[in-house]
Write a protein that holds these residues in place. Structure first.
Motif, PDB file in Angstrom:
ATOM      1  N   THR A 203       0.797  -1.223   0.000  1.00  0.00           N
ATOM      2  CA  THR A 203       0.000   0.000   0.000  1.00  0.00           C
ATOM      3  C   THR A 203       0.828   1.270   0.000  1.00  0.00           C
ATOM      4  O   THR A 203       0.281   2.363  -0.190  1.00  0.00           O
ATOM      5  N   PHE A 204       2.119   1.157   0.225  1.00  0.00           N
ATOM      6  CA  PHE A 204       3.035   2.287   0.023  1.00  0.00           C
ATOM      7  C   PHE A 204       3.824   2.118  -1.274  1.00  0.00           C
ATOM      8  O   PHE A 204       3.973   3.062  -2.044  1.00  0.00           O
ATOM      9  N   SER A 205       4.322   0.912  -1.519  1.00  0.00           N
ATOM     10  CA  SER A 205       5.248   0.707  -2.623  1.00  0.00           C
ATOM     11  C   SER A 205       4.584   0.796  -3.997  1.00  0.00           C
ATOM     12  O   SER A 205       5.092   1.451  -4.904  1.00  0.00           O
ATOM     13  N   MET A 206       3.439   0.136  -4.175  1.00  0.00           N
ATOM     14  CA  MET A 206       2.843   0.084  -5.513  1.00  0.00           C
ATOM     15  C   MET A 206       2.272   1.418  -5.979  1.00  0.00           C
ATOM     16  O   MET A 206       2.471   1.795  -7.140  1.00  0.00           O
ATOM     17  N   PRO A 207       1.571   2.185  -5.137  1.00  0.00           N
ATOM     18  CA  PRO A 207       1.179   3.521  -5.601  1.00  0.00           C
ATOM     19  C   PRO A 207       2.382   4.382  -5.967  1.00  0.00           C
ATOM     20  O   PRO A 207       2.345   5.136  -6.940  1.00  0.00           O
ATOM     21  N   SER A 208       3.473   4.255  -5.197  1.00  0.00           N
ATOM     22  CA  SER A 208       4.691   4.998  -5.497  1.00  0.00           C
ATOM     23  C   SER A 208       5.292   4.557  -6.828  1.00  0.00           C
ATOM     24  O   SER A 208       5.692   5.375  -7.651  1.00  0.00           O
ATOM     25  N   LEU A 209       5.319   3.255  -7.062  1.00  0.00           N
ATOM     26  CA  LEU A 209       5.853   2.708  -8.312  1.00  0.00           C
ATOM     27  C   LEU A 209       5.042   3.181  -9.512  1.00  0.00           C
ATOM     28  O   LEU A 209       5.601   3.581 -10.537  1.00  0.00           O
ATOM     29  N   PHE A 210       3.722   3.156  -9.397  1.00  0.00           N
ATOM     30  CA  PHE A 210       2.872   3.461 -10.543  1.00  0.00           C
ATOM     31  C   PHE A 210       2.694   4.954 -10.791  1.00  0.00           C
ATOM     32  O   PHE A 210       2.241   5.352 -11.872  1.00  0.00           O
ATOM     33  N   THR A 211       3.054   5.781  -9.823  1.00  0.00           N
ATOM     34  CA  THR A 211       2.988   7.234 -10.024  1.00  0.00           C
ATOM     35  C   THR A 211       4.371   7.863 -10.107  1.00  0.00           C
ATOM     36  O   THR A 211       4.484   9.053 -10.412  1.00  0.00           O
ATOM     37  N   SER A 212       5.419   7.091  -9.825  1.00  0.00           N
ATOM     38  CA  SER A 212       6.788   7.595  -9.739  1.00  0.00           C
ATOM     39  C   SER A 212       6.856   8.799  -8.802  1.00  0.00           C
ATOM     40  O   SER A 212       7.513   9.797  -9.084  1.00  0.00           O
TER      41      SER A 212
ATOM     42  N   VAL B 129      -1.228   4.708   0.749  1.00  0.00           N
ATOM     43  CA  VAL B 129      -1.417   5.934  -0.009  1.00  0.00           C
ATOM     44  C   VAL B 129      -2.188   5.609  -1.277  1.00  0.00           C
ATOM     45  O   VAL B 129      -2.239   4.456  -1.714  1.00  0.00           O
ATOM     46  N   LEU B 130      -2.778   6.627  -1.872  1.00  0.00           N
ATOM     47  CA  LEU B 130      -3.641   6.447  -3.028  1.00  0.00           C
ATOM     48  C   LEU B 130      -3.004   6.996  -4.297  1.00  0.00           C
ATOM     49  O   LEU B 130      -2.267   7.983  -4.255  1.00  0.00           O
ATOM     50  N   VAL B 131      -3.325   6.356  -5.433  1.00  0.00           N
ATOM     51  CA  VAL B 131      -2.878   6.884  -6.722  1.00  0.00           C
ATOM     52  C   VAL B 131      -3.788   8.016  -7.186  1.00  0.00           C
ATOM     53  O   VAL B 131      -3.442   8.762  -8.104  1.00  0.00           O
ATOM     54  N   GLU B 132      -4.929   8.143  -6.563  1.00  0.00           N
ATOM     55  CA  GLU B 132      -5.903   9.161  -6.941  1.00  0.00           C
ATOM     56  C   GLU B 132      -5.278  10.554  -6.932  1.00  0.00           C
ATOM     57  O   GLU B 132      -4.596  10.947  -5.989  1.00  0.00           O
ATOM     58  N   GLY B 133      -5.489  11.287  -8.000  1.00  0.00           N
ATOM     59  CA  GLY B 133      -4.970  12.642  -8.096  1.00  0.00           C
ATOM     60  C   GLY B 133      -3.583  12.743  -8.694  1.00  0.00           C
ATOM     61  O   GLY B 133      -3.084  13.851  -8.926  1.00  0.00           O
ATOM     62  N   ALA B 134      -2.940  11.607  -8.927  1.00  0.00           N
ATOM     63  CA  ALA B 134      -1.602  11.598  -9.522  1.00  0.00           C
ATOM     64  C   ALA B 134      -1.646  10.878 -10.863  1.00  0.00           C
ATOM     65  O   ALA B 134      -2.433   9.956 -11.067  1.00  0.00           O
ATOM     66  N   SER B 135      -0.810  11.293 -11.790  1.00  0.00           N
ATOM     67  CA  SER B 135      -0.738  10.646 -13.090  1.00  0.00           C
ATOM     68  C   SER B 135      -0.018   9.310 -12.957  1.00  0.00           C
ATOM     69  O   SER B 135       1.024   9.213 -12.316  1.00  0.00           O
TER      70      SER B 135
END
Length: 445
Positions: free
Chosen positions: A51-60, A78-84
């Motif tokens: 839940t920390f690593s994958m949103p970070s990976l997919f949004t850089s 953390v959420l990917v929402e709001g980030a490219s």
């Protein structure tokens, strides 16, 4: 036919770096990609759990730059929402995008489906369409009937191959995430329902009562973990063969990595908790770029954050990298001008650094790593390790190296200043299916 390469991106949940390519498991597929392209020996996740690593990976973007949330009791992220995201950038570049996995924390409930033309997360099952107590009962029955808390690697590969064979769209970006290496680890040699019961019972003990795990039980956990790694690698090999058959490898892009590692009581726990030791953040990475693309610039011994994987895939596809914190591995320097190569400075020169984070609020847990040092701020308790002399992080040398500790503390403080509690979400997610899956995976008691 397009000149843009098709891209296959494979992630494996909970795969430690020391179990791939010459490690403790048989991984001929990972070896194949590493030997055809480049393997990076020192790749580090930006978080010790999904839940920390994958949103970070997919949004850089670092976890502290994203919206934080308590998914359910005891599970922070953390959420990917709001980030490219990577998949959105691929689609903007003219790619057909597909994501196939079975991790409830990467489901459409958390916005991971946005940007994918085809998205199969294995969630949102029959029980979600039933009312109240019937949904709870259906979910409990489903968990008893299922032999695994997730779709196993062979069936997931079948789904991915089915998609490959059904699409004639090019170029495409296909992401597949495998869960078998995540606990509860299950041997493939025993009667499956009996093995399910044994593995889940031991997994709950390891996660919730780690001090009570015996040495023989610890060895069984390690052995079945290795078996799961090898099984998953074989299935990735089958996927890679199908990918090669459908698209050819010479002008395609392949990358394999993990979201985080796994602990086997090295620091008092099992699974992956809010810690930032090497067994949890050191992950494997192999990248095989298109033959016509320019060569990867980084040395295999460079410090590589997972932040850099997305920009690498996108650059090979000619997509935009604007707004990312990571830098493509086709570049020798990061966007801020820092040297990305292995530091060769004078003794005491800290060189390149990588930040990882495990908690943001109400307390902060973060670490900054250099070629030789790691500084950890664990909710105000500081630790310093000289990784060259102490790779197992068993001796805290903070008091004997105050200057190094101070410099790394300042770097981490500067990084942490980018986090604002105002980005924390109070959203509550209500899903019986999600709750049941998280219990099966050991996140909830």
């Amino acid at each position: 036919m397009t000149d843009l390469p098709n891209v296959l991106f494979v992630t494996v949940d909970s795969l430690r770096a020391d179990h791939a390519h010459g490690g403790k498991a048989e991984t001929p597929t990972f070896d194949r990609v590493a030997e055809a392209g480049t393997e990076f020996d020192r790749t580090f996740a930006q978080g010790p759990y999904t839940t920390f690593s994958m949103p970070s990976l997919f949004t850089s973007r670092y976890p502290s730059r994203l919206t934080s949330i308590d998914f359910v009791d005891g599970v922070e992220g953390v959420l990917v929402e709001g980030a490219s995201t990577i998949q959105e950038r691929f689609r903007q570049a003219g790619y057909t995008t597909a994501g196939i996995h079975t991790n409830p924390l990467l489901s459409e409930l958390f916005g991971f489906d946005v940007g994918f033309d085809y998205f199969d997360d294995g969630l949102g099952g029959f029980s979600d369409r039933l009312p109240g107590k019937f949904a709870l009962l259906a979910d409990k029955i489903g968990r008893l009937v299922r032999r695994h808390p997730y779709v196993p690697a062979d069936r997931l590969t079948d789904r991915a191959i089915e998609w490959l064979q059904s699409t004639d769209d090019e170029p495409f970006f296909l992401w597949v995430h495998y869960m078998d290496v995540h606990g509860p680890y299950q041997s493939k040699d025993d009667i499956q329902y009996l093995e399910k019961y044994r593995s889940e019972r031991l997994w709950r003990k390891a996660v919730h009562s780690p001090i009570e795990v015996t040495e023989s039980e610890r060895e069984r956990l390690r052995e079945t973990y290795v078996e799961e790694v090898s099984f998953t690698d074989r299935e990735i090999g089958r996927l890679l063969d199908a990918f090669e058959e459908s698209t050819g490898l010479a002008e395609s892009m392949v990358a394999i990595t993990a979201d985080h590692g796994e602990e086997f009581f090295e620091h008092g726990s099992y699974s992956h908790e809010s810690k930032l030791y090497e067994e949890l953040i050191h992950v494997p990475l192999a990248v095989d770029p298109p033959a016509s693309h320019r060569a990867i610039e980084r040395d295999r011994g460079s410090l590589v954050p997972l932040l850099d994987v997305g920009p690498t895939l996108l650059q090979a596809a000619g997509a935009s990298l604007d707004g990312f914190e990571g830098t493509s591995l086709f570049e020798s320097k990061a966007a801020d001008g820092r040297d990305c190569e292995r530091p060769e400075g004078e003794p005491g020169d800290l060189g390149a650094t990588i930040v990882s984070e495990a908690r943001l609020d109400p307390v902060y847990i973060g670490a900054v790593r250099t070629s030789d040092w790691k500084y950890i701020d664990d909710a105000g308790d500081a630790e310093l390790y000289h990784l060259g002399e102490d790779p197992n992080e068993s001796s805290n040398v903070l008091e004997s190296n105050p200057e190094v500790a101070t410099r790394l503390e300042e770097l981490l403080d500067a990084h942490r200043s980018g986090y604002s509690a105002e980005t924390r979400s109070t959203e509550h997610l209500d899903s019986d299916e999600l709750d049941g899956r998280l219990r099966s995976l050991g996140y909830l008691e």
